[in-house]
Design a protein around this motif. Sequence first.
Motif, PDB file in Angstrom:
ATOM      1  N   VAL A  21       4.352   0.770   2.441  1.00 59.12           N
ATOM      2  CA  VAL A  21       4.209  -0.263   3.266  1.00 59.12           C
ATOM      3  C   VAL A  21       4.208  -1.597   2.678  1.00 59.12           C
ATOM      4  N   THR A  22       4.842  -2.506   3.043  1.00 52.62           N
ATOM      5  CA  THR A  22       4.943  -3.906   2.540  1.00 52.62           C
ATOM      6  C   THR A  22       3.384  -4.640   2.878  1.00 52.62           C
ATOM      7  N   TRP A  23       3.194  -5.644   2.476  1.00 51.91           N
ATOM      8  CA  TRP A  23       1.818  -6.257   2.648  1.00 51.91           C
ATOM      9  C   TRP A  23       1.668  -6.702   4.166  1.00 51.91           C
ATOM     10  N   SER A  24       2.897  -6.951   4.878  1.00 47.27           N
ATOM     11  CA  SER A  24       2.926  -7.311   6.133  1.00 47.27           C
ATOM     12  C   SER A  24       3.019  -6.292   7.221  1.00 47.27           C
ATOM     13  N   GLY A  25       3.392  -5.065   6.661  1.00 46.27           N
ATOM     14  CA  GLY A  25       3.735  -4.128   7.516  1.00 46.27           C
ATOM     15  C   GLY A  25       4.855  -4.038   8.068  1.00 46.27           C
ATOM     16  N   GLY A  26       5.833  -4.820   7.670  1.00 42.80           N
ATOM     17  CA  GLY A  26       7.203  -4.918   8.129  1.00 42.80           C
ATOM     18  C   GLY A  26       7.969  -4.135   7.612  1.00 42.80           C
ATOM     19  N   TYR A  27       7.890  -3.670   6.508  1.00 38.94           N
ATOM     20  CA  TYR A  27       8.952  -2.671   6.122  1.00 38.94           C
ATOM     21  C   TYR A  27       7.913  -1.473   5.321  1.00 38.94           C
ATOM     22  N   GLY A  66      -0.762  -1.724  -4.653  1.00 40.90           N
ATOM     23  CA  GLY A  66       0.095  -2.453  -5.722  1.00 40.90           C
ATOM     24  C   GLY A  66       0.858  -3.626  -5.197  1.00 40.90           C
ATOM     25  N   THR A  67       1.781  -4.037  -6.142  1.00 41.46           N
ATOM     26  CA  THR A  67       2.496  -5.252  -5.871  1.00 41.46           C
ATOM     27  C   THR A  67       3.645  -5.031  -5.314  1.00 41.46           C
ATOM     28  N   THR A  68       4.209  -4.076  -5.424  1.00 40.00           N
ATOM     29  CA  THR A  68       5.455  -3.605  -5.038  1.00 40.00           C
ATOM     30  C   THR A  68       5.472  -2.049  -4.269  1.00 40.00           C
ATOM     31  N   MET A  94       0.750  -1.019  -0.062  1.00 43.39           N
ATOM     32  CA  MET A  94      -0.005  -0.022   0.007  1.00 43.39           C
ATOM     33  C   MET A  94       0.775   1.179   0.075  1.00 43.39           C
ATOM     34  N   GLY A  95       0.407   2.027  -0.549  1.00 45.27           N
ATOM     35  CA  GLY A  95       0.992   3.423  -0.924  1.00 45.27           C
ATOM     36  C   GLY A  95       0.334   4.819  -0.677  1.00 45.27           C
TER      37      GLY A  95
END
Length: 122
Positions: A51-57, A99-101, A34-35
């Motif tokens: 943010v990544t799908w997991s929220g980790g980055y 998005g994907t990335t 998500m952006g």
Amino acid sequence: QVQLVESGGGLVQTGGSLRLSCAASGRTFSSYAMGWFRQAPGKEREFVAAVTWSGGYTYYGDSVKGRFTISRDNAKNTVYLQMNSLQPEDTAVYYCAAGTTPNSFSSNYDYWGQGTQVTVSS
């Protein structure tokens, strides 16, 4: 298919804070990066955070580093943007995107919300 609806925008004084929310429909929300992007009148769309799908980055544009924080709650299908120390130059329409990335390229994002206006008064 993902539908995104932003909320939380408004008028705030310089130095104030706002928290934007982006609610997503669809059971695949947790699989998307998500952006947040923003666009001011007469300017190009600008990357704010991702943010990544997991929220980790998380990733941030240079102009908001140290002031804004992106987070997500996959159980609530929602991504947030906490904005602190707001400045008049932060005035823009803010969009969330899926998005994907998680990068700064708007072309990477497949789904977009309708935007929410943030106005910072001096």
